[in-house]
Enzyme design. Structure first.
Site, PDB file in Angstrom:
ATOM      1  N   ASP A 227       0.871  -1.169   0.000  1.00 26.43           N
ATOM      2  CA  ASP A 227       0.000   0.000   0.000  1.00 26.43           C
ATOM      3  C   ASP A 227       0.911   1.222   0.000  1.00 26.43           C
ATOM      4  OD1 ASP A 227       0.906   0.299   2.605  1.00 26.43           O
ATOM      5  OD2 ASP A 227      -1.074   0.378   3.518  1.00 26.43           O
TER       6      ASP A 227
ATOM      7  N   CYS B 236       3.496  -2.865   3.992  1.00 21.65           N
ATOM      8  CA  CYS B 236       2.634  -1.733   4.326  1.00 21.65           C
ATOM      9  C   CYS B 236       3.395  -0.949   5.395  1.00 21.65           C
ATOM     10  CB  CYS B 236       1.241  -2.193   4.778  1.00 21.65           C
ATOM     11  SG  CYS B 236       1.182  -3.192   6.274  1.00 21.65           S
TER      12      CYS B 236
ATOM     13  N   THR C  59       3.329  -1.174   8.719  1.00 19.94           N
ATOM     14  CA  THR C  59       3.831  -2.037   9.791  1.00 19.94           C
ATOM     15  C   THR C  59       3.959  -3.505   9.397  1.00 19.94           C
ATOM     16  OG1 THR C  59       1.575  -2.445  10.514  1.00 19.94           O
ATOM     17  CG2 THR C  59       2.730  -0.588  11.554  1.00 19.94           C
TER      18      THR C  59
HETATM   19  C1  RB5 Z   1      -1.610   2.974   6.315  1.00 21.51           C
HETATM   20  O1  RB5 Z   1      -1.534   4.232   6.871  1.00 21.51           O
HETATM   21  C2  RB5 Z   1      -1.248   1.916   7.342  1.00 21.51           C
HETATM   22  O2  RB5 Z   1      -2.297   1.760   8.224  1.00 21.51           O
HETATM   23  C3  RB5 Z   1      -0.919   0.624   6.656  1.00 21.51           C
HETATM   24  O3  RB5 Z   1       0.144   0.819   5.787  1.00 21.51           O
HETATM   25  C4  RB5 Z   1      -0.507  -0.542   7.533  1.00 21.51           C
HETATM   26  O4  RB5 Z   1       0.499  -0.164   8.416  1.00 21.51           O
HETATM   27  C5  RB5 Z   1      -1.570  -1.298   8.164  1.00 21.51           C
HETATM   28  O5  RB5 Z   1      -1.323  -2.308   8.835  1.00 21.51           O
END
Ligand code: RB5
Length: 148
Positions: free
Chosen positions: A8, A65, A67
């Site tokens: 993402d 992503c 985390t």
């Molecule tokens: C996006 O801001 C964040 O929530 C996503 O990248 C991820 O860390 C979700 O687990």
């Protein structure tokens, strides 16, 4: 091997590093997006990669992503996807060797790029242990899917 990748906006900064590691090991990248910093829902990319791996269209997957947590939770909802969030080389190795994970999830905001690359290299170069006790435990996990 074919390696499906997805991220993402939070994991986008790691994408070129992930592609570099995969290609340096001689594997083929199946890039399922996202392709910019525009905010998107990590769940959609986790599902794409998980379905691609679970259906056998790719051998392994990598999801990034912020985390690595949301990606792993979402990917593990797909039958046949075994996603592990690993933030160090030991965990990445154990995720493959003991747990037979077929998707590695990494957080771009929680793991530095060099460690992320090394953990990915470790994941891609480790095979599930044929040891009876680990195979038995992996089979028990697979059996849980039949009860869904
Ligand atoms: C996006 O801001 C964040 O929530 C996503 O990248 C991820 O860390 C979700 O687990």
């Amino acid at each position: 091997m074919k390696i499906a990748i997805g991220c993402d906006h939070g994991g986008f900064s790691l994408k070129s590093e992930v592609i570099g590691v995969i290609e340096s090991l001689g594997h083929e990248v199946v890039d399922l997006g996202t392709c910019s910093l525009e905010p998107v829902d990590y769940v959609d990319f986790a599902v794409s990669v998980a379905e691609t791996v679970a259906s056998g269209q790719a051998d392994l997957g990598v999801l990034t992503c912020g985390t690595g947590i949301g990606m792993s939770i979402a990917a593990n909802k797909i039958t046949g996807a075994y996603a592990a969030r690993a933030e160090d080389c030991y965990s990445a190795r154990m995720a493959r060797l003991h747990n037979g994970a077929n998707i590695l999830c990494i957080g771009a905001r929680t793991t530095g790029p060099e460690l992320a690359k090394e953990a990915l290299r470790t994941f891609l170069t480790t095979e599930p242990s044929p040891d009876e006790r680990h195979a038995r435990r992996r089979a028990k996990i697979r059996a849980l899917e039949a009860t869904k």
